[in-house]
Design a protein around this motif. Structure first.
Motif, PDB file in Angstrom:
ATOM      1  N   VAL A 173      17.470 -10.454 -59.893  1.00  0.00           N
ATOM      2  CA  VAL A 173      18.755 -11.131 -59.720  1.00  0.00           C
ATOM      3  C   VAL A 173      18.622 -12.398 -58.878  1.00  0.00           C
ATOM      4  N   VAL A 174      19.640 -13.253 -58.988  1.00  0.00           N
ATOM      5  CA  VAL A 174      19.777 -14.406 -58.097  1.00  0.00           C
ATOM      6  C   VAL A 174      20.734 -13.990 -56.980  1.00  0.00           C
ATOM      7  N   ALA A 175      20.279 -14.146 -55.733  1.00  0.00           N
ATOM      8  CA  ALA A 175      21.110 -13.765 -54.592  1.00  0.00           C
ATOM      9  C   ALA A 175      21.243 -14.938 -53.622  1.00  0.00           C
ATOM     10  N   ILE A 176      22.442 -15.055 -53.046  1.00  0.00           N
ATOM     11  CA  ILE A 176      22.748 -16.166 -52.138  1.00  0.00           C
ATOM     12  C   ILE A 176      23.284 -15.614 -50.816  1.00  0.00           C
ATOM     13  N   ALA A 199       8.799 -10.181 -47.452  1.00  0.00           N
ATOM     14  CA  ALA A 199      10.208  -9.795 -47.575  1.00  0.00           C
ATOM     15  C   ALA A 199      11.043 -11.013 -47.964  1.00  0.00           C
ATOM     16  N   THR A 200      11.274 -11.164 -49.254  1.00  0.00           N
ATOM     17  CA  THR A 200      11.974 -12.339 -49.773  1.00  0.00           C
ATOM     18  C   THR A 200      13.377 -12.466 -49.174  1.00  0.00           C
ATOM     19  N   GLU A 201      14.012 -11.327 -48.864  1.00  0.00           N
ATOM     20  CA  GLU A 201      15.385 -11.339 -48.348  1.00  0.00           C
ATOM     21  C   GLU A 201      15.523 -12.145 -47.057  1.00  0.00           C
ATOM     22  N   ASN A 229      22.713  -9.555 -45.661  1.00  0.00           N
ATOM     23  CA  ASN A 229      23.778 -10.561 -45.813  1.00  0.00           C
ATOM     24  C   ASN A 229      23.562 -11.478 -47.018  1.00  0.00           C
ATOM     25  N   LEU A 230      23.111 -10.876 -48.100  1.00  0.00           N
ATOM     26  CA  LEU A 230      22.935 -11.609 -49.351  1.00  0.00           C
ATOM     27  C   LEU A 230      23.849 -11.008 -50.421  1.00  0.00           C
ATOM     28  N   PHE A 282      17.206 -16.973 -44.116  1.00  0.00           N
ATOM     29  CA  PHE A 282      17.613 -16.901 -42.717  1.00  0.00           C
ATOM     30  C   PHE A 282      16.503 -17.301 -41.751  1.00  0.00           C
ATOM     31  N   THR A 283      15.380 -17.735 -42.313  1.00  0.00           N
ATOM     32  CA  THR A 283      14.283 -18.239 -41.475  1.00  0.00           C
ATOM     33  C   THR A 283      13.995 -19.705 -41.791  1.00  0.00           C
ATOM     34  N   GLY A 284      14.886 -20.319 -42.571  1.00  0.00           N
ATOM     35  CA  GLY A 284      14.713 -21.730 -42.917  1.00  0.00           C
ATOM     36  C   GLY A 284      13.685 -21.976 -43.991  1.00  0.00           C
TER      37      GLY A 284
END
Length: 229
Positions: free
Chosen positions: A104-107, A165-167, A192-193, A171-173
């Motif tokens: 999936v695409v997650a934002i 960990a792609t998630e 938080n995605l 959040f790490t820039g």
């Protein structure tokens, strides 16, 4: 590959390995490894001309493609991520119905104005025009991600290869958004995605695959039939 030896690839670790081993056990195929679970080579009791290799699930697809494996077990997602010339040399001979997951695409959740891929296209152009950079997409599936986004008209992006960990990447820039494989979406939500409403790229499950060049072999046919029960 020695002509009279049948090579079978089984995932070397994880849930997929455990589930595949259950199939062998259910069909009374006794897998033998001299050095126990950590052994990367094995055999099947009473089948002297069959060799078992425990490999990374991605490598199983590659080696089915080059003909060094006759049969292998892996995820449908990894087959579809492989190069087209590899896919052409492999047949999916059984879908098992376990190991189900979706790419999936997650934002990030705070992107409240982005609900669909069309919204993402607008954001991508904003990045290009205002920030003078491309929207970064972290992924372990560059081929499928590129193909999907292009098919939806999203072209202004840059792929970032994910090694862990792609998630965490947004959040790490390291990236703005991600594509990732998920079974329930819980890990994405916990980080938080949010999955785009039309952000499903591919449904996957565990499969038995065969090198097309090996399917004429009578023992391969017999093993396929047995392991399909």
């Amino acid at each position: 590959m020695t002509k009279n030896i049948i090579n079978i690839g089984i995932p070397s670790k994880g849930r997929l390995r455990a589930d595949i081993l259950k199939i062998f056990k259910k069909n009374k195929l006794n897998l033998v490894s001299e050095r126990g679970e950590r052994d990367l080579l094995g055999s099947i009791k009473n089948l002297n001309n069959v060799k078992v290799l425990y490999l990374h699930a991605r490598e199983i697809v590659e080696r089915l493609g080059d003909g060094s494996l006759d049969l292998g077990f892996s995820g449908f997602d990894l087959l579809k991520e492989s190069e087209v010339n590899i896919q052409k040399k492999i047949s999916v001979v059984k879908n098992y119905g376990f190991g189900k997951a979706t790419l999936v695409v997650a934002i990030p959740d705070p992107w409240i104005d982005v609900q669909t891929v069309a919204d993402l296209e607008e954001i991508a152009f904003e990045f290009k025009d205002k920030k003078k950079k491309r929207l970064r997409v972290a992924t372990k599936y560059p081929n499928l991600t590129r193909e999907f986004l292009f098919s939806k008209g999203v072209t202004q992006f840059k792929l970032v290869s994910s090694l862990g960990a792609t998630e965490a990447y947004p959040f790490t820039g390291s990236s703005e958004i991600i594509t990732d494989i998920t079974s329930s979406g819980e890990t994405l939500r916990a980080n938080n995605l949010r999955i785009l409403k039309d952000g499903e790229i591919l449904k996957s499950e565990a499969c038995m695959m065969a090198s097309k060049s090996s399917l004429k072999n009578s023992l391969v046919k017999k093993l396929v039939k047995l392991l399909s029960k």
